[in-house]
Design a protein around this motif. Structure first.
Motif, PDB file in Angstrom:
ATOM      1  N   ALA A 192       0.710  -1.300   0.142  1.00  0.00           N
ATOM      2  CA  ALA A 192       0.156   0.118  -0.124  1.00  0.00           C
ATOM      3  C   ALA A 192       0.899   1.392   0.036  1.00  0.00           C
ATOM      4  O   ALA A 192       0.295   2.426  -0.501  1.00  0.00           O
ATOM      5  CB  ALA A 192      -0.918   0.090   1.210  1.00  0.00           C
ATOM      6  N   ALA A 193       2.134   1.368   0.478  1.00  0.00           N
ATOM      7  CA  ALA A 193       3.040   2.361   0.745  1.00  0.00           C
ATOM      8  C   ALA A 193       3.826   2.620  -0.790  1.00  0.00           C
ATOM      9  O   ALA A 193       4.083   3.601  -0.907  1.00  0.00           O
ATOM     10  CB  ALA A 193       4.052   2.034   1.610  1.00  0.00           C
ATOM     11  N   PRO A 220      -0.168   2.248  -5.323  1.00  0.00           N
ATOM     12  CA  PRO A 220      -0.239   1.153  -4.470  1.00  0.00           C
ATOM     13  C   PRO A 220      -0.570  -0.239  -5.477  1.00  0.00           C
ATOM     14  O   PRO A 220      -1.168   0.005  -6.446  1.00  0.00           O
ATOM     15  CB  PRO A 220      -1.424   1.355  -3.533  1.00  0.00           C
ATOM     16  CG  PRO A 220      -1.665   2.989  -3.609  1.00  0.00           C
ATOM     17  CD  PRO A 220      -1.257   3.249  -4.874  1.00  0.00           C
ATOM     18  N   THR A 250       3.949   3.599  -4.781  1.00  0.00           N
ATOM     19  CA  THR A 250       3.279   4.325  -5.583  1.00  0.00           C
ATOM     20  C   THR A 250       3.388   4.064  -7.020  1.00  0.00           C
ATOM     21  O   THR A 250       4.480   4.228  -7.745  1.00  0.00           O
ATOM     22  CB  THR A 250       4.117   5.841  -5.498  1.00  0.00           C
ATOM     23  OG1 THR A 250       3.901   6.499  -4.302  1.00  0.00           O
ATOM     24  CG2 THR A 250       3.197   7.145  -6.316  1.00  0.00           C
TER      25      THR A 250
END
Length: 361
Positions: A142-143, A147, A145
């Motif tokens: 999720a972190a 996600p 870019t």
């Protein structure tokens, strides 16, 4: 003796001493004639040229031939290189049945794959309950870019029917669809029943990826399929090829790859995955020994979930094999099957050789 006479004698003695010193200094300043030995050192005798007969030989024995030099060649065995992974950096990759999403994590972070989507058969709550490794993996993904998309409750035998998975994030067809260690789970000890259930799982997965109707499709669906096939054969030029799914957008692009990994040995070899893939219309490309070290952070997880206390066998300690199949035109696949059948008939008692490259065993 008077003091005056004593002083005179001292003066005379001094004079005599000075005279002796003067003679010694004068004699040392004169050049001395060289001795015969010194003369020979200064003027050495001129060298005479040696005649060929007088020239010294290079070796003590003129008839002896020089010994040849033995060169020791060190043969270095070439280092065995790992098979390249079947996932490119910019492939649109869809992964199915990734229990705790650790394989998705490895491709996205360790290999830098830019377009990966992971799915699990279990729901989000079931994944959290079964696999304690999932929360940190989900946080890492999720972190990033952008996600990495994670989807739950996805049935691999119906994968092309999910609208949110019909296309990749950019709206294009998938380049690679992977299924790591598919298994129906359960605790049945009946080997035959387990084999049939897992074969059905693989066939359902292959057919869904190729957007083919299930094998237990209704009679109407089968008739439609045969009608399309007959229409393709009736074309005047005979060159038009039937596309899978009609006008439906492709789920897996033509030439795209289907990647499946299974453990070695029985009962997995009884599944006959190559024959199942050919039966569904896929081309068998190659297979090779699966190298766990190529996927940092990936760990095999059980269908039933993690065992408390960490007991039980570990998948990473077992031999496994990765298979690669390719989506081709149906006619190409059927023609290849007919050619192999004719080739097999031409050999008495022999089997037609497949086109698959087994890789390194």
């Amino acid at each position: 003796m008077s003091k005056t006479k004593t002083k005179q004698r001292r003066r005379e003695a001094k004079r005599e001493h000075h005279k002796k010193l003067a003679k010694q200094s004068s004699s040392s300043s004169r050049p001395q004639k060289p001795t015969p030995t010194q003369q020979s050192k200064k003027n050495p005798a001129p060298k005479t040229k040696e005649t060929p007969s007088e020239a010294p030989t290079a070796t003590a024995n003129p008839t002896a031939t020089p010994k040849p030099h033995h060169h020791h060649h060190h043969h270095h065995q070439p280092s065995q290189q790992n098979h390249p992974i079947p996932f490119d950096t910019y492939d649109r990759i869809l992964l199915l049945g990734d229990g705790d999403f650790s394989f998705t994590h490895s491709l996205a972070i360790a290999h830098g794959c830019a377009s990966v989507t992971g799915t699990s058969f279990d729901s989000a709550d079931e994944v959290r309950e079964k696999y304690p490794t999932f929360p940190p993996i989900a946080s890492d993904l999720a972190a990033l870019t952008p996600p990495v998309p994670l989807h739950h409750s996805v049935d691999a035998t119906k994968v092309s029917s999910y609208k949110h998975l019909a296309r990749a994030e950019d709206g294009e067809a998938w380049d690679v669809v992977g299924f790591m260690f598919p298994h129906v789970g359960g605790k049945s000890t009946d080997v035959n029943r387990q084999v049939r259930a897992n074969q059905a799982l693989l066939v359902g997965f292959f057919r869904s990826v190729l957007q083919l109707p299930p094998e237990n499709a209704s009679g109407a669906a089968k008739q439609t399929q045969h009608a399309e096939k007959g229409k393709g054969k009736g074309d005047a030029d005979g060159k038009k090829k039937r596309k899978r799914g009609g006008e439906t957008k492709e789920f897996l692009r033509m030439g795209g790859k289907v990647v499946v990994t299974l453990f070695e040995g029985e009962p997995y070899t009884l599944w006959n995955i190559r024959d199942l893939a050919r039966h569904c219309g896929l081309k068998v490309v190659e297979s090779w020994r699966f190298d766990w070290a190529q996927y940092p952070g990936y760990g095999h997880v059980r269908t039933l979930g993690a065992i408390e206390g960490g007991g039980g066998w570990k998948g990473e300690e077992r031999e496994a094999r990765m298979f690669v199949f390719e989506k081709v035109e149906i006619e190409d696949s059927e023609d290849e099957g007919r050619r192999k059948k004719r080739k097999g008939k031409g050999k008495k008692g022999g089997k037609g050789s497949g086109s698959e490259s087994e890789g390194d065993d």
